[in-house]
Design a protein around this motif. Structure first.
Motif, PDB file in Angstrom:
ATOM      1  N   TYR A   1     -10.891  -7.316  -1.874  1.00 59.34           N
ATOM      2  CA  TYR A   1     -11.261  -8.699  -1.555  1.00 59.34           C
ATOM      3  C   TYR A   1     -12.364  -9.186  -2.473  1.00 59.34           C
ATOM      4  CZ  TYR A   1     -12.702 -12.711   1.268  1.00 59.34           C
ATOM      5  OH  TYR A   1     -13.014 -13.973   1.700  1.00 59.34           O
ATOM      6  N   ALA A   2     -13.375  -8.341  -2.659  1.00 59.72           N
ATOM      7  CA  ALA A   2     -14.488  -8.736  -3.523  1.00 59.72           C
ATOM      8  C   ALA A   2     -13.996  -8.985  -4.951  1.00 59.72           C
ATOM      9  CB  ALA A   2     -15.576  -7.667  -3.518  1.00 59.72           C
ATOM     10  N   LEU A   3     -13.117  -8.105  -5.444  1.00 67.32           N
ATOM     11  CA  LEU A   3     -12.609  -8.272  -6.808  1.00 67.32           C
ATOM     12  C   LEU A   3     -11.750  -9.532  -6.919  1.00 67.32           C
ATOM     13  CD1 LEU A   3     -11.662  -4.620  -7.843  1.00 67.32           C
ATOM     14  CD2 LEU A   3     -13.589  -5.978  -8.619  1.00 67.32           C
ATOM     15  N   ALA A   4     -11.066  -9.884  -5.845  1.00 66.70           N
ATOM     16  CA  ALA A   4     -10.173 -11.038  -5.904  1.00 66.70           C
ATOM     17  C   ALA A   4     -10.935 -12.352  -5.747  1.00 66.70           C
ATOM     18  CB  ALA A   4      -9.106 -10.927  -4.813  1.00 66.70           C
ATOM     19  N   ARG A   5     -12.005 -12.349  -4.947  1.00 66.28           N
ATOM     20  CA  ARG A   5     -12.590 -13.610  -4.518  1.00 66.28           C
ATOM     21  C   ARG A   5     -14.005 -13.903  -5.017  1.00 66.28           C
ATOM     22  NH1 ARG A   5      -8.246 -15.407  -3.061  1.00 66.28           N
ATOM     23  NH2 ARG A   5      -7.762 -16.157  -0.974  1.00 66.28           N
TER      24      ARG A   5
ATOM     25  N   LEU B   1      -9.077   0.249 -12.574  1.00 72.90           N
ATOM     26  CA  LEU B   1      -7.822   0.401 -13.316  1.00 72.90           C
ATOM     27  C   LEU B   1      -7.823   1.711 -14.111  1.00 72.90           C
ATOM     28  CD1 LEU B   1      -5.477  -1.595 -13.430  1.00 72.90           C
ATOM     29  CD2 LEU B   1      -6.320  -2.348 -15.655  1.00 72.90           C
ATOM     30  N   GLY B   2      -8.978   2.030 -14.698  1.00 65.18           N
ATOM     31  CA  GLY B   2      -9.104   3.240 -15.506  1.00 65.18           C
ATOM     32  C   GLY B   2      -8.891   4.508 -14.688  1.00 65.18           C
ATOM     33  N   THR B   3      -9.403   4.507 -13.454  1.00 63.97           N
ATOM     34  CA  THR B   3      -9.264   5.728 -12.650  1.00 63.97           C
ATOM     35  C   THR B   3      -7.809   6.000 -12.308  1.00 63.97           C
ATOM     36  OG1 THR B   3      -9.710   4.455 -10.654  1.00 63.97           O
ATOM     37  CG2 THR B   3     -11.555   5.634 -11.612  1.00 63.97           C
ATOM     38  N   LEU B   4      -6.976   4.966 -12.321  1.00 62.63           N
ATOM     39  CA  LEU B   4      -5.540   5.161 -12.080  1.00 62.63           C
ATOM     40  C   LEU B   4      -4.924   6.063 -13.147  1.00 62.63           C
ATOM     41  CD1 LEU B   4      -3.611   1.925 -11.097  1.00 62.63           C
ATOM     42  CD2 LEU B   4      -3.911   4.010  -9.780  1.00 62.63           C
ATOM     43  N   MET B   5      -5.525   6.032 -14.336  1.00 64.93           N
ATOM     44  CA  MET B   5      -4.964   6.773 -15.468  1.00 64.93           C
ATOM     45  C   MET B   5      -5.345   8.257 -15.440  1.00 64.93           C
ATOM     46  SD  MET B   5      -3.802   4.424 -17.948  1.00 64.93           S
ATOM     47  CE  MET B   5      -4.305   5.218 -19.469  1.00 64.93           C
TER      48      MET B   5
ATOM     49  N   ASP C   1      -9.227   4.721  -2.852  1.00 69.15           N
ATOM     50  CA  ASP C   1      -8.416   5.051  -4.026  1.00 69.15           C
ATOM     51  C   ASP C   1      -8.076   3.805  -4.811  1.00 69.15           C
ATOM     52  OD1 ASP C   1      -6.640   4.124  -2.037  1.00 69.15           O
ATOM     53  OD2 ASP C   1      -4.964   4.980  -3.171  1.00 69.15           O
ATOM     54  N   ALA C   2      -7.929   3.994  -6.109  1.00 70.64           N
ATOM     55  CA  ALA C   2      -7.727   2.863  -7.019  1.00 70.64           C
ATOM     56  C   ALA C   2      -6.446   2.105  -6.690  1.00 70.64           C
ATOM     57  CB  ALA C   2      -7.681   3.369  -8.459  1.00 70.64           C
ATOM     58  N   PHE C   3      -5.375   2.843  -6.371  1.00 70.89           N
ATOM     59  CA  PHE C   3      -4.106   2.196  -6.077  1.00 70.89           C
ATOM     60  C   PHE C   3      -4.254   1.214  -4.918  1.00 70.89           C
ATOM     61  CE2 PHE C   3      -0.301   2.091  -3.452  1.00 70.89           C
ATOM     62  CZ  PHE C   3       0.591   1.543  -4.352  1.00 70.89           C
ATOM     63  N   GLY C   4      -4.939   1.667  -3.846  1.00 71.80           N
ATOM     64  CA  GLY C   4      -5.123   0.830  -2.665  1.00 71.80           C
ATOM     65  C   GLY C   4      -5.934  -0.421  -2.988  1.00 71.80           C
ATOM     66  N   ILE C   5      -6.982  -0.243  -3.784  1.00 73.90           N
ATOM     67  CA  ILE C   5      -7.830  -1.381  -4.131  1.00 73.90           C
ATOM     68  C   ILE C   5      -7.018  -2.432  -4.896  1.00 73.90           C
ATOM     69  CG2 ILE C   5      -9.846  -2.124  -5.460  1.00 73.90           C
ATOM     70  CD1 ILE C   5     -11.054   0.654  -4.952  1.00 73.90           C
ATOM     71  N   LEU C   6      -6.219  -1.968  -5.865  1.00 68.60           N
ATOM     72  CA  LEU C   6      -5.431  -2.912  -6.665  1.00 68.60           C
ATOM     73  C   LEU C   6      -4.369  -3.591  -5.803  1.00 68.60           C
ATOM     74  CD1 LEU C   6      -5.100  -0.845  -9.941  1.00 68.60           C
ATOM     75  CD2 LEU C   6      -6.599  -2.786  -9.480  1.00 68.60           C
ATOM     76  N   LEU C   7      -3.769  -2.826  -4.896  1.00 66.71           N
ATOM     77  CA  LEU C   7      -2.762  -3.395  -3.987  1.00 66.71           C
ATOM     78  C   LEU C   7      -3.378  -4.525  -3.170  1.00 66.71           C
ATOM     79  CD1 LEU C   7       0.208  -2.468  -2.824  1.00 66.71           C
ATOM     80  CD2 LEU C   7      -1.141  -1.773  -0.864  1.00 66.71           C
ATOM     81  N   MET C   8      -4.576  -4.265  -2.602  1.00 63.81           N
ATOM     82  CA  MET C   8      -5.225  -5.274  -1.757  1.00 63.81           C
ATOM     83  C   MET C   8      -5.686  -6.468  -2.599  1.00 63.81           C
ATOM     84  SD  MET C   8      -4.735  -3.959   1.115  1.00 63.81           S
ATOM     85  CE  MET C   8      -5.416  -5.325   2.039  1.00 63.81           C
ATOM     86  N   LYS C   9      -6.217  -6.189  -3.793  1.00 60.58           N
ATOM     87  CA  LYS C   9      -6.674  -7.274  -4.662  1.00 60.58           C
ATOM     88  C   LYS C   9      -5.529  -8.233  -4.940  1.00 60.58           C
ATOM     89  CE  LYS C   9      -8.430  -8.100  -9.356  1.00 60.58           C
ATOM     90  NZ  LYS C   9      -7.282  -8.688 -10.049  1.00 60.58           N
ATOM     91  N   GLN C  10      -4.380  -7.635  -5.326  1.00 61.35           N
ATOM     92  CA  GLN C  10      -3.216  -8.447  -5.649  1.00 61.35           C
ATOM     93  C   GLN C  10      -2.801  -9.302  -4.451  1.00 61.35           C
ATOM     94  OE1 GLN C  10      -0.664  -5.709  -7.538  1.00 61.35           O
ATOM     95  NE2 GLN C  10      -0.726  -7.021  -9.324  1.00 61.35           N
ATOM     96  N   PHE C  11      -2.878  -8.706  -3.262  1.00 58.26           N
ATOM     97  CA  PHE C  11      -2.463  -9.445  -2.078  1.00 58.26           C
ATOM     98  C   PHE C  11      -3.411 -10.605  -1.796  1.00 58.26           C
ATOM     99  CE2 PHE C  11      -2.178 -10.500   2.348  1.00 58.26           C
ATOM    100  CZ  PHE C  11      -0.810 -10.604   2.517  1.00 58.26           C
TER     101      PHE C  11
END
Lengths: 324, 359
Positions: free
Chosen positions: A141-145, A159-163, A196-206
């Motif tokens: 949420y913070a990253l999105a808003r 994003l980097g930690t995903l790699m 986890d990075a995946f979860g954060i990106l999933l929520m950000k996108q949403f």
């Protein structure tokens, strides 16, 4: 395929041959799907069936898969006090067999560790999932808003930690936990996997996909950002939260590698996958009745959840795929 | 919202502006802090820790508080690992195994998943849901459970040998999980090529491993683990492909039909190119997954197959936790694996092409 359907209506020689091609394709298609579905499912059927057999019967072929009453005991003590083991022929006849619960009794009965491992698995999966739902959605949420210094940098860190491949972290994580005194503890497990990075990106996108107006109205009403987030924003995010719950619960229920590193030397903290390695033993003399019964118990809860929420599983996978 | 209240809130906002900005920054940091701490402490920092210890000779057992626990030795671990050490062949052997594993598994699972998805997507198909469930089911369970199931299915007296005996009366039981013979060696053997007939290949060594050994292919035991990986993953990959296929607008196909394209031409010239981003995703997942293969090896390897089923990821663990551990070497292998996965992903970006604008 539409092409071919149109040609069906036109009775030309070319259309005829195409029609035949189409029929052949349908037959081959079904045959292939049925063959592969059989190969995917048959091992599970064999595993469940064999988990109800005594050791000698597990290694017989053709493998019986239809259980018929009565229940039998694998070891029988007669009046004279001598023990005889039930042979394969006594238990199996053709495709049918008399089931036994001996394998299950041995891993669930008195003094067995498996109930403890099952409890641990529930604790790990539930706590880590709750932590991720909270922390991932907050960060997403913070990253999105919010615009704040370092927003972009943070995004690239995530994003980097995903790699970073998990295997590479195996040993350094072990070293870190050892230094922090968190090795072989529930806390170690929760902390390492709590976001986890995946979860954060999933929520950000949403959160980026839902309109801002509702939150703005709320902030005009004077509620704090924290309240707005938990009272108004989070309830709107149910679809993403469901996907995250499924991913994270399934991941932790089946997690072996992290458990191996974090709680690897304390059997009372093992989860089910780690416990299965104990049942397997280290020798070549495998006790398949225990291994298979343990495998069934490990899989059963996930299978029930899968059949209850199948739509979400499939949607979640395709969602992550399309984003790729 | 009426104009008056909108104007009022606008005014309020203007008054609060500098304050609000600071508030937002504080909120932003506060909201990200817990997750950020976890990621930094347990994902990013460990990577640097690994990088650091890969430049030392620490065994992993001597407490770090002991001043003689380790010495900084520069790139010696990497040099001994990759170029001139006594155990150079350990790494290249694991590399060879992992390479065969990855390049056997990835194309097979991708192609099967694509074919299944295309068939499941056909309009004439009945029972779509049942098939999808059947294909997907193996991926819901633990890699450990799947390994246990394979341990049982592929044991000497297990159902796989039984079924093959029933299908082919002359079939001799294969000890799938303890057979160290290379699959390619076996195939070459059928046409009369063995180690004795090609002395040139057995005598020339590259990185301490003879050319004949390099071209062995995966051992039968490793091959069985490859079957396991394919068996588990095709369901997930199929679901990803299916979602992408359903996203292709039907007008595209209608246009192709008007132009008189055959079913094959449509697939080859329209469907496949449109699926390129998905293929990129599926292959990337495959690369990352196969190069890290660990759980399955942990369960299915044995003293007998220790060498032919050794993967790079398992070698990392083996070096760090064996009775005579070498943490410096273990972390050096881990970092090398990181680099290998990174390069492989970049290379495949060139070959498969992940850029959507290209399609």
């Amino acid at each position: 395929m539409t092409t071919l359907q149109i040609n069906e209506a036109i009775p030309t020689a070319k259309g005829e041959s195409r029609f035949r091609w189409q029929r052949l394709l349908v037959v081959v298609g079904y045959a292939l799907l049925i063959l592969i579905a059989f190969l995917e499912i048959a091992p599970f059927v064999m595993t469940v069936a064999s988990s109800f057999k005594c050791e000698p019967a597990i290694g017989t072929y053709p493998a019986a898969f239809i259980p018929l009453p009565p229940l039998v005991q694998c070891q029988n003590t007669d009046a004279a006090g001598s023990t005889t083991r039930l042979s394969a022929d006594q238990q199996v006849s053709g495709a049918t067999f008399n089931p036994t619960t001996s394998g299950y009794e041995r891993i669930l009965g008195e003094g067995a560790d498996l109930p403890r491992w099952a409890l641990n698995t529930v604790i790990y999966s539930v706590v880590v999932t709750l932590l991720r739902l909270t922390f991932d959605s907050m960060a997403g949420y913070a990253l999105a808003r919010f615009s704040f210094p370092g927003n972009r940098v943070l995004f690239f860190i995530v994003l980097g930690t995903l790699m970073i491949p998990g295997v590479v972290l195996l040993i350094p994580r072990f070293l870190m936990l050892k230094q922090m005194g968190l090795l072989n503890s529930y806390w170690g497990y929760f902390l390492v996997l709590g976001a986890d990075a995946f979860g954060i990106l999933l929520m950000k996108q949403f959160f980026e996909s839902i309109p801002k107006e509702i939150e703005e109205a709320a902030s005009v009403d004077g509620s704090s950002r924290f309240t707005t987030f938990f009272r108004i924003v989070l309830p709107m995010a149910t679809p993403a939260l469901v996907a995250l719950t499924i991913f994270s619960f399934q991941g932790q229920w089946n997690n072996f590698m992290d458990a191996l590193i974090i709680v690897g030397t304390n059997t009372t903290l093992y989860n089910l996958p780690m416990g299965l390695t104990v049942l397997r033993g280290s020798g070549q003399d495998l006790q398949f009745d225990l291994i298979l019964a343990g495998s069934v118990i490990t899989t059963l809860p996930m299978a029930v959840i899968f059949f209850m929420f199948q739509r979400y599983f499939v949607e979640g996978v395709s969602y992550s795929g399309l984003k790729g | 919202m009426t104009t008056t209240t909108a104007a009022a809130s606008q005014k309020q906002k203007a008054i609060r502006e500098p304050n609000a900005k600071r508030q937002e920054a504080v909120a932003g940091l506060g909201f990200t802090l817990p997750a950020l701490l976890i990621l930094v402490v347990f994902l990013i920092l460990p990577l640097f820790v690994a990088g650091y210890f890969s430049l030392t000779d620490w065994n992993g057992r001597t407490p770090l508080t002991n001043p003689t626990a380790y010495e900084y030795i520069g790139f010696q671990n990497y040099q001994r690992l990759l170029i001139d050490g006594r155990r150079v062949d350990d790494f290249y052997n694991a590399f060879k195994n992992t390479f065969y594993y990855a390049f056997g598994v990835i194309p097979t699972q991708t192609i099967i998943a694509l074919v299944l998805a295309v068939i499941v997507n056909q309009r004439w198909l009945r029972g779509r849901g049942i098939f999808r469930t059947a294909f997907y089911f193996p991926s819901i369970t633990s890699s450990i459970v799947v390994s246990m199931i394979f341990l049982f299915m592929f044991s000497n007296t297990g159902p796989v040998n039984g079924a093959l005996r029933a299908l082919f009366p002359n079939f001799q039981n294969v000890s799938w999980l303890t057979d160290n013979n290379g699959v390619i060696h076996n195939i070459l053997g059928l046409i009369g090529i063995t180690a004795d007939t090609v002395p040139a290949l057995t005598e020339t060594e590259i990185f301490r491993i003879s050319i004949w050994e390099w071209i062995s292919g995966p051992s039968v035991a490793m091959f069985t683990i490859m079957v396991l990986a394919i068996w588990t993953t095709i369901g997930t990959m199929m679901v990803v492909y299916l979602a992408a296929l359903q996203n292709i607008p039907s007008q595209v196909y209608e246009a192709a039909q008007v132009d008189g394209a055959t079913a094959w031409q449509t697939f080859r010239r329209i469907t496949l190119p449109l699926l390129k981003p998905t293929t990129f995703f599926v292959v990337t997942l495959g690369l990352i997954g196969t190069f890290q293969v660990f759980d399955q090896i942990y369960i299915l390897q044995s003293n007998v197959t220790h060498r032919t089923t050794m993967s790079i990821a398992y070698l990392v663990y083996d070096q760090a936790f064996k009775t005579d551990p070498n943490m410096g070497r273990a972390t050096a292998i881990a970092i090398t694996l990181f680099v290998i996965i990174f390069i492989a992903t970049l290379l495949q970006r060139r070959f498969v092409g992940g850029d959507r604008s290209e399609t």
